[in-house]
Design an enzyme around this catalytic site. Structure first.
Site, PDB file in Angstrom:
ATOM      1  N   ASP A 267     -29.346  42.696 -29.828  1.00 31.18           N
ATOM      2  CA  ASP A 267     -29.807  41.427 -30.368  1.00 31.18           C
ATOM      3  C   ASP A 267     -31.337  41.400 -30.220  1.00 31.18           C
ATOM      4  O   ASP A 267     -31.945  42.292 -29.634  1.00 31.18           O
ATOM      5  CB  ASP A 267     -29.124  40.251 -29.648  1.00 31.18           C
ATOM      6  CG  ASP A 267     -29.174  38.986 -30.494  1.00 31.18           C
ATOM      7  OD1 ASP A 267     -28.351  38.094 -30.281  1.00 31.18           O
ATOM      8  OD2 ASP A 267     -30.049  38.895 -31.386  1.00 31.18           O
TER       9      ASP A 267
HETATM   10  C1  GLC Z   1     -30.918  36.069 -32.934  1.00 32.85           C
HETATM   11  C2  GLC Z   1     -29.430  35.867 -32.757  1.00 32.85           C
HETATM   12  C3  GLC Z   1     -28.586  36.800 -33.572  1.00 32.85           C
HETATM   13  C4  GLC Z   1     -29.302  37.114 -34.859  1.00 32.85           C
HETATM   14  C5  GLC Z   1     -30.541  37.906 -34.520  1.00 32.85           C
HETATM   15  C6  GLC Z   1     -31.373  38.242 -35.754  1.00 32.85           C
HETATM   16  O1  GLC Z   1     -31.569  35.959 -31.699  1.00 32.85           O
HETATM   17  O2  GLC Z   1     -28.927  35.869 -31.434  1.00 32.85           O
HETATM   18  O3  GLC Z   1     -27.326  36.172 -33.779  1.00 32.85           O
HETATM   19  O4  GLC Z   1     -28.446  37.869 -35.707  1.00 32.85           O
HETATM   20  O5  GLC Z   1     -31.368  37.247 -33.569  1.00 32.85           O
HETATM   21  O6  GLC Z   1     -31.893  37.065 -36.307  1.00 32.85           O
END
Ligand code: GLC
Length: 749
Positions: A267
């Site tokens: 993430d």
């Molecule tokens: C965010 C979220 C995740 C998302 C990613 C890209 O922090 O936790 O669900 O897909 O970053 O935006």
């Protein structure tokens, strides 16, 4: 490209080029002139690394993506295409209801169709991967990301995750990723992110391995079984080890036990966050832990690009680990057909014709009508009669933002407001004012820092002025429909809240209107279950609209005036108050079951609130009444294996009810099957959902609804953590919600 060609390509890539494939950069590195200050400097990278990155997130638009891809491939040493990824959570530009609402449809086929439309719009706009579906089970309405989950039950989440993955990827097990309209699905967040302690985002997760396996892992497994191309690590710790550096979770569970062979992406900056979790002292150590856990793509932290070469040189990690990750990324690009066509479906002209087309809007409207839950309907005040003088009051009457927090490309101008929707079906008895705001959406002192902007009530008319007009309007009407709710930014990532009631200004409006007119229908917009106790007391009807998306106004109007009938059932329990949380259906009996007698204080209950939620999982009503006859079983003994024939023939009990529509209107009932394992080698939950069927009946129509019960449905992690069923007695419930007592019993031998 054939596998041997990918093998040859990998062999021909130098170390820097291989490491580059693991780097994911954010859009700003490619949209302007090469950004050598700011972000690039922060990451410690230069132009060389930018043109070796393997993927980019949050770039939007066919023209822009094609231009970036063209420039990038000219500079990439082997002309390997970039992957373009983004959060297409509930639609691209045609916005569907939030996933928590989609769970309320109990209609996997509909959800698959919505995902398919999202994929078609996103891919024609140039995208290859969506960071969806979120498979996280949720039981805490304080957590802002409940809006992104399909709810508190693992069986329902399994069906919804499967539907979304198949909708996104087309066909079975992602076999058609390269075909037009298919986008790679990234299931997230592995694992158990929804169990953040205290509902506070990113917080520690304390789960027994049994609860993790029984309740939380099945939906991720469903995503893997449906062939999801990617999985995303979660921010939280599990067993005090952050998921992104958790070798047991990623290698033993995800890759080996669950048989996931796709790409594992961290993430946002989660690899670097291993430092702040306290298990790495620097980015090099963080990179080592993440690589050993098998994380393939480093989302924007810059750890991998700056530290893997040294780790390999110092024998900190084997180059083999790097090669495995690079190969998984090349294989994903290959499955998407990007080596043959790096632009995939990107098409500016078709984008203009297809995105937000009427057909897509129609599906969005159906999705909204099938996800809005009717929670109360006293005196059958709904559906509304067009002969009545009705006033429509509240901050959501003309609010254009009816889409959820993650609707990155949703636009107010594309949204059908409540007022527009109502005017499409109801002209009112005269031209007097029947629409007014009554209060601002937010309290005067509240500021919400959203995903892309700040929201506050600073430039609003004073609530006193708004309230005076509303009271005057209400006094002249036979009936009031109030449109209240939290803002979309009250939920979503970083949207945890300790108070889950409506803003004070809206509660004041509700109280004042209740004084002048008691025929109140309340429509609520929210991304979470809210504390509705005070609303419930003075509303004759309650429609819970969630954030219904682009066609919200039309769907709500159709339901209010009976053009469509509600059918949705709750995907998540509504707490009586925030003090009950976590509250969910089918909890454990404890050794002190509360018998209702408060004179005996030594029982599992509260002194000041009930144990039961205000509204239970699986609950929802419609404009007719359904009658369930008693549960009938084809037999009362189920055998683990059919020993009579000495074959591995699966033994089945058929459980059925006769369902009757007792009213004057047709209706759709979501018939639910729950099973309770009365006792086992470990304590067993009071019941778990094991099946559901959507049944449409005309007035007076009766229908036999049958479910099949097999031994496999009874398995759980026993005292020795073996996934087995245990002989004994079981209760079978079939009804319209998770508290039905319409039951029968059988024995597993
Ligand atoms: C965010 C979220 C995740 C998302 C990613 C890209 O922090 O936790 O669900 O897909 O970053 O935006």
């Amino acid at each position: 490209m054939e596998q041997q060609n990918l093998d040859a390509l990998l062999k021909d890539m130098d170390l820097d080029e291989k490491i580059g494939q693991l780097l994911q950069l954010s859009n700003n590195f490619y949209e302007e002139e090469v950004v050598m200050t700011g972000p690039a400097m922060q990451l410690g990278i230069g132009e060389k690394e930018i043109f070796r990155a393997g993927s980019v997130l949050s770039v939007f638009g066919a023209e822009k993506i094609k231009a970036i891809q063209k420039t990038y491939m000219e500079k990439q040493p082997h002309h390997i295409p970039l992957l373009f990824m983004a959060d297409i959570i509930n639609g691209y530009k045609t916005i569907f209801p939030i996933p928590l609402a989609q769970g309320c449809s109990f209609n996997p086929k509909l959800i698959q169709e919505c995902a398919r439309i999202a994929a078609k719009e996103a891919t024609v706009a140039g995208l290859h991967v969506t960071f969806s579906p979120m498979a996280d089970l949720v039981r805490d309405a304080r957590w802002g990301r409940v809006m992104e989950s399909t709810g508190e039950d693992s069986f329902l989440n399994e069906q919804m995750v499967t539907a979304m993955v198949e909708g996104y990827q087309g066909g079975e097990k992602g076999a058609e990723l390269a075909s037009k309209g298919s986008i790679a699905a990234c299931v997230k967040h592995f694992a158990a992110y929804g169990a953040a302690e205290a509902g506070r985002d990113y917080n520690n997760v304390e789960l027994s391995e049994r609860t993790l396996r029984d309740d939380y892992l099945p939906a991720y497994q469903a995503g893997v079984d449906a062939g999801c191309a990617l999985m995303m690590t979660s921010f939280n710790t599990l067993n005090h080890i952050p998921a992104t550096g958790n070798k047991w979770l990623m290698r033993d569970i995800l890759r080996r036990e669950m048989d996931f062979s796709g790409v594992l992406i961290s993430d946002w900056a989660a690899i670097e966050e291993l430092i702040y979790h306290g298990i790495a002292s620097n980015k090099e150590e963080a990179s080592k832990l993440a690589m050993e856990a098998g994380v393939d793509i480093d989302m924007v932290s810059g750890c991998y690009i700056n530290h893997i070469a040294k780790l390999i040189a110092d024998n900190g990690i084997a180059e083999q680990l790097l090669d495995e990750s690079v190969m998984r990324i090349l294989q994903l690009k290959n499955k998407l057909g990007l080596f043959e066509n790096p632009y995939k479906d990107a098409d500016e002209i078709e984008s203009k014709n297809m995105i937000l087309c009427q057909e897509h809007r129609e599906r969005a409207k159906i999705a909204a009508t099938e996800t809005i839950v009717l929670l109360k309907n006293e005196e059958s005040i709904l559906p509304l009669s067009k002969k009545k003088r009705i006033a429509f009051i509240g901050p959501y009457v003309e609010e254009e933002r009816l889409y959820g927090a993650w609707s990155l490309l949703g636009e107010n101008k594309d949204t059908v407001t409540v007022r527009t929707g109502v005017e499409n079906v109801y002209r009112g008895s005269s031209d007097e004012t029947i629409f007014c705001r009554g209060s601002s959406l937010l309290d005067p002192n509240e500021i919400l820092y959203g995903f892309n902007g700040i929201v506050n009530a600073h430039n609003e008319q004073s609530n006193e002025v708004l309230l005076t007009e509303a009271i005057r309007t209400a006094e002249k009407a036979d009936l009031i429909v109030l449109f209240l709710g939290e803002h979309a930014y009250h939920t979503g990532e970083g949207g945890s809240r300790g108070d889950i009631t409506l803003p004070n200004c809206q509660m004041q409006l509700f109280r004042e209107i209740s004084k002048v007119n008691d025929n109140i229908v309340t429509v609520i917009f929210a991304g979470r279950p809210l504390d509705l106790r005070k609303i419930e007391k003075n509303s004759k009807a309650i429609l819970y609209a969630w954030f219904p998306g682009s066609e919200g106004g039309n769907a709500i109007a159709d339901l209010l005036f009976g053009e469509k009938y509600p059918s949705a059932k709750l995907s998540m329990s509504f707490p009586y108050s925030v003090g009950q949380i976590p509250v969910y259906y089918g909890g454990f009996s404890t050794g002190r079951v509360f018998n209702g007698d408060r004179a005996n204080r030594f029982q599992s209950t509260y002194q000041d609130i009930p144990n039961e939620p205000l509204y239970p999982f699986g609950y929802g009503i419609t404009y007719t009444e359904f009658q369930y006859d008693a549960v009938a079983l084809s037999k009362n003994i189920l055998q683990k294996r059919d020993l009579i024939h000495h074959e591995n023939v699966i033994d089945i009990i058929e459980a059925s009810v006769i369902l009757t529509n007792m009213g004057e209107r047709m209706g759709v009932e979501i018939v639910q099957l729950y099973i309770c394992d009365i006792h086992g080698s470990v304590s067993r939950p009071a019941r778990r959902l094991k099946g559901f069927q959507r049944v449409m009946l005309q007035p007076g129509e009766r229908k036999k609804v049958t479910f099949e019960i097999t031994e496999k449905m009874l398995r759980f992690y026993d005292i020795n953590m073996n996934y087995v069923s245990e002989a004994g007695e079981f209760r079978v419930f079939i009804g319209g919600d998770s508290i039905t007592m319409n039951e029968s019993r059988f024995v597993l031998e």
